[in-house]
Structures are given as structure tokens and as C-alpha cells.
Design an enzyme around this catalytic site. Structure first.
Site, short mmCIF file in Angstrom:
data_model
loop_
_atom_site.label_atom_id
_atom_site.label_comp_id
_atom_site.label_asym_id
_atom_site.label_seq_id
_atom_site.Cartn_x
_atom_site.Cartn_y
_atom_site.Cartn_z
N SER A 49 37.69 48.40 45.21
CA SER A 49 38.41 49.52 44.60
C SER A 49 38.39 50.80 45.44
O SER A 49 39.05 51.78 45.06
CB SER A 49 37.86 49.79 43.20
OG SER A 49 38.27 48.77 42.31
N ARG A 95 49.49 37.81 38.06
CA ARG A 95 48.18 38.26 37.57
C ARG A 95 48.27 39.61 36.89
O ARG A 95 47.65 39.84 35.84
CB ARG A 95 47.18 38.31 38.75
CG ARG A 95 45.83 38.90 38.43
CD ARG A 95 45.11 38.13 37.34
NE ARG A 95 44.78 36.77 37.71
CZ ARG A 95 44.35 35.85 36.86
NH1 ARG A 95 44.24 36.14 35.57
NH2 ARG A 95 44.07 34.63 37.27
N TYR A 110 40.41 51.36 32.67
CA TYR A 110 40.39 50.95 34.07
C TYR A 110 41.07 49.60 34.21
O TYR A 110 40.79 48.69 33.44
CB TYR A 110 38.94 50.87 34.53
CG TYR A 110 38.76 50.78 36.02
CD1 TYR A 110 39.45 51.66 36.87
CD2 TYR A 110 37.91 49.85 36.59
CE1 TYR A 110 39.27 51.59 38.23
CE2 TYR A 110 37.72 49.78 37.95
CZ TYR A 110 38.40 50.65 38.77
OH TYR A 110 38.24 50.58 40.13
#
Length: 408
Positions: A56, A154, A169
Site C-alpha cells: 500500500s 477482483r 479502507y
């Protein structure tokens, strides 16, 4: 008392933590710290050329790239993104979803904007972190996670609330990466190569290890914390204070090779070179973004109501005292490039600091008030590792101390 360096060397030698790279630099270029400790793999020592799964930490680069598109007039922060991201034109809220029950959807009250995506207020969560998504995946005979399914399949999920009304998140920055690619008739990698990496002399950064042999050759081997009970995934997902050390693993955190470029998680690269991005933002030197855009990057974006949802997420009990977790009660917000600390904390970090982390326990911060950048890089699962958190806070506290002493 043992020095910072002695403590890190001892922890690495005892396999309490994996090999790490520690980096610090100031806005004037007069203070710099670059150290590597521990093993890169079973036979090699880590060094400053070592590359890491950035996970991330990718999000900051994607945010910068998106704001470059805004500066060029390709899109605004507050317009509907669905004309470009056509998959989102009829996105629905997953209102109720439980095993063996009918799924209930709801129409959102507003369209998703780039500002929503950059601040995690779009409604897109991570399917592996929310039971509603677990049930939704199960209803489709799918499993949560990031492996083995093409990226667009996805991330093309329902949202969990109407855009702008809460915080969660999730995959928002992956959608931003797709947006950037489509706006520029390019790939995300090519756009970053031209507009972020090359202007800063960054050569060891990619979404595709096979494209850059040095990135692959220098990649640190992944580790995991021993003693964590099975959590239903190849690598543990939640931290447990087992008191045991770390061990090598051949398990992958992301598909390799891959055709996909996850703007929220997919980059692999050099922490030393990643620091050049932080340095450019700290100096507001115009190499990446105009000064006014950098200011907007650091500006708190969330309302009081929405920020409470963010703080509830960050302060989940499972992550208390873990890696990257702020002291309980720390006031937070979110900018266009990461989380923002709304007060000073005991390590020395100042109010207004922009920061974010990466799943295998990496953490960057840009403190404009103090004039200091920090980056702690490791590759160990799970995120929130307690011993790594202890060592990162030790590093951060010492860097602020040494930086203060360097100015006397």
C-alpha cells in the site's frame, strides 16, 4: 544504553524482526540516515540496493499520478468518474448480505468522484476484511483476496455505503490506477515511469518484476511471524503477540508474474529510491506537483462525522500497539495522499504529518512542520506486527532526536 544500531542488529540477529532498511532525510538535504540491517534471504545480507514488496505504499504514487491528471485538466476532483470507469455507472450498495439469505442492494445517493477514491470515502472496501463481502463472494462461488483473479474482476464489487458518507479502507486506489491509465491511453506503469520515476531518477520501481531484472534480483525474501494460529490464508492476516521469531516463506503476497497493475498495492521497488518521492513532496520542488497541489495533498479532507469512522477503523483493538498504529486517542484525518495526524505524538512526529503504511510492515511519513521524512521498510506478515511496531517507534523517536541535535 545500547544504540539504535546495536538494538536493530541484535533484533535481526535473534530473528525477532526480518531484515530492514531505515531511512530519514530533511527538507534542506543536510540530515540523512540510510542503514540496512539483517538478512535479505537465507544466504545474503540486506543492503541499500535491496528491493521490497511496497504494497500500500503504492497508494501515494497513484495519488500523485492522479493529481498530475487533475493539473493537466484531464479530470477534476469532484466530477463523476463513471464516464471513464464505466463499470461504476450502476454500482450498488451492498445493504444486507448474510450466508443463506437474499442479498439486499440499495442505490447510492451520489456518484463516485476522484476525491472519494483518493480519500477512501467511495464505499469500496477490501473483500478480505468485511464479512458482507465474504458472504457476497460466497454467493458467487468466489473467495476473498487479491490472488489468481484478474484485477478488474477482483475490484468490481458493490460499495458498502453512499459515497462521501463514511470511510472504509479498500480498493479505491486500484480504481484510481485504472482511471489514470484510461485517461492517458497508457498503462499505470508507463505513466508513472514518465511522470514520477524518470523525473526523480528512480530506476528500481515496477509493477512487473520480470520487466526490471535488478528489482527481481534484489528482492528481499518474505517472512512471517511464527506461532500465529491458522487464519485461513497462506500468510497470517492479523497480528498475534506470540513471542516467537520470524521465518522465511515461499508464499507470495501478490501474483508474480502479473498482467495487472494495482494502483493501491502492486508496486515493488527500492525504499532508497522511494524516498526521493517523499523528498520532492517535503521540498515542494515542483518536480512532481505544483506547490498548491502539494498543499491540497496535505489538507484534511474528511468531515467530523466521516473521520470518526476512519478513527474507529485505525483503532481496531486487534492492532493496538501494533505496527503503524498511532497512540490510542490520536486525532486523525485523511488527505489526498494518505492519513494525516491532527496532533503531535510522543515519537516527535508533528501535527499535519502525512503518512501511510504497506501490508508487510512498511511505513513512510512526511512531516512538513518538522521538515523530516522517514521510511521504515520490512517484508513480514502479518500487517500490524507487534515487534516491528516497537522497533519502528524506536527508530522514529531516535531520528527526531538526532535531527533536533543536528540543528544545534
Amino acid at each position: 544504553m545500547a544504540s539504535l544500531e546495536e538494538q536493530f542488529q541484535k533484533a535481526c540477529d535473534a530473528r525477532e524482526i526480518p531484515g530492514v532498511i531505515l531511512l530519514a532525510s530533511d527538507v534542506k538535504g543536510t540530515f540523512q540516515y540510510q542503514k540496512a540491517f539483517g538478512p535479505k534471504n537465507a544466504t545474503e545480507k540486506i543492503d541499500l540496493n535491496t528491493t521490497f514488496i511496497l504494497a500500500s505504499c503504492t497508494k501515494l504514487m497513484t495519488s500523485i499520478a492522479a493529481l498530475q491528471c487533475v493539473e493537466r485538466g484531464l479530470i477534476t476532483l469532484d466530477e463523476d468518474v463513471s464516464p471513464i470507469l464505466h463499470e461504476l455507472k450502476n454500482v450498488q450498495i451492498l445493504k444486507e448480505c448474510e450466508p443463506e439469505k437474499e442479498i439486499v442492494y440499495e442505490k447510492p445517493k451520489s456518484a463516485i468522484t476522484l476525491r472519494h477514491l483518493l480519500t477512501h470515502t467511495s464505499g469500496f472496501g477490501y473483500d478480505m476484511m468485511d464479512p458482507r463481502y465474504h458472504a457476497w463472494r460466497a454467493s458467487r462461488n468466489e473467495t476473498p483476496g487479491i490472488m489468481s483473479i484478474p484485477m478488474l474482476e477482483r475490484i468490481n464489487t458493490p460499495i458498502l455505503f453512499s459515497p462521501g458518507t463514511s470511510w472504509i479502507y479498500g480498493t479505491s486506489l486500484d480504481w484510481v490506477g485504472v482511471l489514470i491509465a484510461r485517461l492517458n491511453h497508457s498503462t499505470l506503469e508507463d505513466f508513472m515511469e514518465t511522470n514520477i520515476w524518470t523525473p526523480l531518477g528512480i530506476k528500481n520501481m515496477t509493477f512487473h518484476q520480470e520487466k526490471k531484472p535488478d528489482v527481481k534480483k534484489n528482492l528481499v525474501k518474505m517472512t512471517f511471524r511464527k506461532g500465529i494460529p491458522d487464519q485461513g490464508s497462506p500468510l497470517p492476516l492479523a497480528p498475534v503477540d506470540t513471542g516467537e521469531g520470524v521465518e522465511w516463506t515461499d508464499e507470495l503476497m501478490f501474483d508474480d508474474p502479473t498482467k495487472d497493475e494495482y494502483g493501491g498495492a502492486g508496486a515493488i521497488g527500492s525504499p532508497v529510491e522511494y524516498m526521493r518521492i517523499l523528498d520532492s513532496l517535503l521540498a515542494s520542488d515542483g518536480k512532481l506537483l505544483k506547490p498548491a497541489t502539494v498543499d491540497e495533498l496535505f489538507r484534511p479532507q474528511l468531515s467530523d462525522e466521516v473521520v470518526m469512522d476512519m478513527e474507529d477503523f485505525i483503532n481496531m483493538p486487534a492492532f493496538k500497539d501494533g505496527f503503524a498504529n498511532p497512540p490510542f486517542g490520536t486525532k486523525l484525518n485523511h488527505g489526498l495522499g494518505g492519513g494525516i495526524f491532527m496532533g503531535d505524538i510522543e515519537t516527535g512526529r508533528r501535527k499535519g504529518t502525512l503518512n501511510w503504511s504497506g501490508m508487510p510492515n512498511l511505513l513512510w511519513s512526511v512531516d512538513r512542520e518538522a521538515g523530516l521524512n522517514l521510511l521504515y521498510a520490512s517484508n513480514v506478515a502479518p500487517f500490524g506486527d507487534y515487534k516491528s511496531g516497537e522497533m519502528q517507534r524506536l527508530f522514529e523517536t531516535e531520528m527526531y532526536k538526532r535531527f533536533g541535535e543536528s540543528k544545534k
